[in-house]
Design a protein around this motif. Structure first.
Motif: not given
Length: 134
Positions: A125-133
């Motif tokens: 993801c180039p905009v850092n919209a995906i993370s881990i919970n």
């Protein structure tokens, strides 16, 4: 029943045929999601285990008896809809097609039930919209 587990192997346990033993001794199907195993190094593996609940518990106890650190996988992928630009780069690296682009609207769709939390989408993801919970 299915369980997703994280395994951490001490150097001496790298040679144990884990997936073979799970199938043969416990009748457990093991789907390897991610593995980093090399001689003389601490190994890490993410497995999705399927089988009878009692046999799953016995298998987890056996792995612990082999000094393999076992932790249940409670993490999940989170997508920030306000940051996501629906570019679709994450769909190209998703091995289970949990991430897809709608062919009409070109908006990102996420099917959580298909996600194996391999984390490949996070780095794509180039905009850092995906993370881990956690």
């Amino acid at each position: 029943m299915k369980k997703r587990v994280n395994l951490t192997f001490p150097k001496r346990a790298i040679s144990i045929p884990i997936t073979y033993r799970l199938a043969k001794d416990f009748n457990i199907a093991a789907n390897i999601i991610r593995a980093q195993v090399a001689p003389n190094k601490v190994g890490k593996m993410v497995l999705e285990l399927s089988g009878d609940i009692d046999q799953l518990e016995e298998a987890l106890d056996w792995m612990r008896s082999q000094d393999i650190e076992v932790s249940l996988h409670g993490r999940e992928i989170v997508i920030d809809d306000t940051t996501c630009v629906d570019c679709g780069l994450c769909t190209g690296v998703c091995p289970t097609e949990a991430l897809t682009l709608d062919s009409k609207t070109f908006q990102l769709n996420f099917l959580r039930s298909r996600c194996v939390v391999c984390e490949q989408c996070i780095t794509a993801c180039p905009v850092n919209a995906i993370s881990i919970n956690l």
